[in-house]
Design an enzyme around this catalytic site. Structure first.
Site, PDB file in Angstrom:
ATOM      1  CD  GLU A  85      -5.784  28.671  17.748  1.00  0.00           C
ATOM      2  OE1 GLU A  85      -5.626  27.731  18.537  1.00  0.00           O
ATOM      3  OE2 GLU A  85      -4.854  29.433  17.405  1.00  0.00           O
ATOM      4  CE  LYS A  99       1.071  23.013  20.010  1.00  0.00           C
ATOM      5  NZ  LYS A  99       1.199  24.344  20.609  1.00  0.00           N
ATOM      6  CB  SER A 159       5.260  25.864  17.960  1.00  0.00           C
ATOM      7  OG  SER A 159       6.026  26.465  18.980  1.00  0.00           O
ATOM      8  CG  HIS A 194     -24.841  21.088  29.702  1.00  0.00           C
ATOM      9  ND1 HIS A 194     -25.185  22.344  30.139  1.00  0.00           N
ATOM     10  CD2 HIS A 194     -26.000  20.409  29.542  1.00  0.00           C
ATOM     11  CE1 HIS A 194     -26.503  22.416  30.257  1.00  0.00           C
ATOM     12  NE2 HIS A 194     -27.021  21.257  29.892  1.00  0.00           N
TER      13      HIS A 194
END
Length: 459
Positions: free
Chosen positions: A291, A284, A278, A157
């Site tokens: 992804e 970043k 970024s 979880h």
């Protein structure tokens, strides 16, 4: 304008818009090597049964090799009026050999020809994907020695649950990908069936030798029903499903590592080569490769549904709808191949942030279950032990301490069967040492599985 292979029955030319609408050369050109391979085997069989001469066979086989080289070099122009790769190859052969080239299609239809080409393609694709999965497994196993002493919190979880060795995590993916490889090998049994000789749907009155064709092409079986095999795409749906499950496993791994890469977790450092920046925020580092692996998993998963919807309403036998099967399967194959290639590189290059992991490894009461099992060994019923440890955890939370920080008196107040040897199971390191069941995350079970995988992968 080239004459259509089926044009004898028609008096009116095909509307150019129909030619554009019905062509498949824009995506089935990749089947060229398999079309040539199948045609050469077919020609060899035709000569064997006396339907063409040995000299005609030799000319066909040699010229098909030449056409294959032309296609590979981009020297054979593709034309929509020729519809597909099969007609491009046959047209080029006829242009070079005349009537000899026209004999090649004896005893076959494009229906069984397309099916055969697809089966040959999928057979090779299975081997290629299997090799990429093995490379990824090897990358995970290679990490096990490097990360041998690292303990990670395992989650349920997305909440800290119990500790495991990092190698246990890595080998979990080896097991997932092992199932994927086994599924592909099982799928191969249904792929490796020869369709040639089914012709359009009913077979042929010509004295062909289907077993010989199958043997020449390395098929392990010959399809026993011409009506079924001329339209069968079960093998393609099954292969695409296998790809979709690989994609789902890759997505699970990518999701986990994306989380681990966050500042909040800080478990993982990814190589610069597999991250991006970024356009506006100079600090970043984004896990874009992971992804996209997660995102691209949608394509093979969707392809399974696309193929099932495609075939669900088709009557026996071949229908032109089946031209659309290749778009879904090819894209699924390309997507999974690309993801697997990058996945192995990411696994090899990533580094665990040991200081960050170790600084928080005692958080979350990872030793609570081991304490409960200690109580069971003292004769306490499991549910009673569960309740007892739950109360001890609540006590620790009220005192902002760990289970190992509790005094023996506090522990014995909760259960009088606890003695001072309890501290040998408290703390993450002791909890890891206590694991002994086969397949668990402790030192000896994990070492056993690392050896298994090194032997299995011949590392």
């Amino acid at each position: 304008m080239a004459a259509k292979a089926w044009g004898g029955r028609f008096a009116q030319a095909t509307d150019p818009r129909v030619e554009k609408f019905t062509e498949s050369i824009s995506f089935d050109a990749r089947l060229a090597p398999y079309d040539i391979q199948g045609s050469q085997a077919h020609a060899t069989m035709l000569a064997h049964v006396g339907l063409i001469s040995e000299d005609e066979r030799d000319q066909i086989v040699t010229t098909l090799d030449e056409i294959g080289r032309q296609i590979a070099a981009g020297q054979l122009p593709f034309r929509t009026e020729l519809e597909d790769i099969h007609m491009h190859v046959e047209s080029a052969l006829t242009e070079k050999l005349g009537d000899i080239g026209r004999r090649l299609h004896t005893g076959r239809s494009r229906n069984d020809q397309v099916s055969t080409d697809l089966r040959l393609y999928v057979r090779d694709a299975i081997g290629q994907i299997d090799g990429l999965l093995r490379d990824l497994q090897s990358a995970f196993v290679a990490r096990c020695e490097r990360d041998a002493d690292v303990v990670l919190p395992a989650y349920t979880h997305l909440q800290r649950a119990q500790p495991v060795l990092a190698a246990h995590y890595w080998l979990a993916y080896c097991d997932k990908f092992s199932r994927d490889r086994a599924r592909l090998q099982d799928c191969l049994q249904r792929v490796n069936v020869c369709s040639l000789g089914a012709a359009a749907l009913a077979g042929t009155s010509l004295p062909i030798d289907r077993q010989m064709t199958a043997d020449l092409l390395g098929f392990t079986a010959v399809a026993g029903n011409s009506l079924d095999v001329s339209s069968d795409r079960d093998f393609l749906v099954e292969f695409t499903f296998c790809l979709s499950l690989i994609a789902a496993h890759l997505s699970t791994w990518a999701e986990e590592w994306i989380i681990w890469f966050t500042t909040e977790f800080g478990f993982l450092k990814l190589p610069d080569a597999y991250t991006t920046g970024s356009s506006i925020m100079p600090q970043k580092r984004n896990p874009d490769v992971l992804e996209l692996i997660r995102g691209k998993s949608a394509r093979p998963i969707a392809a399974v549904g696309q193929l099932l919807v495609l075939i669900k309403g088709l009557p026996m036998a071949y229908n032109r709808d089946l031209q659309e099967d290749k778009l879904a399967a090819f894209d699924a194959h390309d997507t999974v191949s690309a993801c697997l290639e990058l996945a192995a590189a990411v696994v090899e290059g990533a580094e665990l942030q040991r200081d960050t992991i170790n600084a928080r490894i005692e958080e979350g009461f990872l030793d609570a279950t081991t304490l409960m099992e200690y109580l069971i060994k003292q004769g306490v019923p499991m549910r009673t032990g569960h309740e007892t440890v739950g109360k001890l955890v609540a006590l620790c939370e009220s005192k902002s301490c760990k289970l190992a920080d509790l005094s023996l008196t506090e522990l014995q107040d909760a259960c009088d069967k606890i003695s001072d040897d309890v501290y040998s199971v408290l703390g993450t390191a002791n909890a890891i040492a206590a694991f002994q069941s086969y397949g668990s995350g402790g030192k000896e079970p994990v070492a056993e599985r690392v050896k298994y995988w090194r032997d299995e992968l011949k590392m």
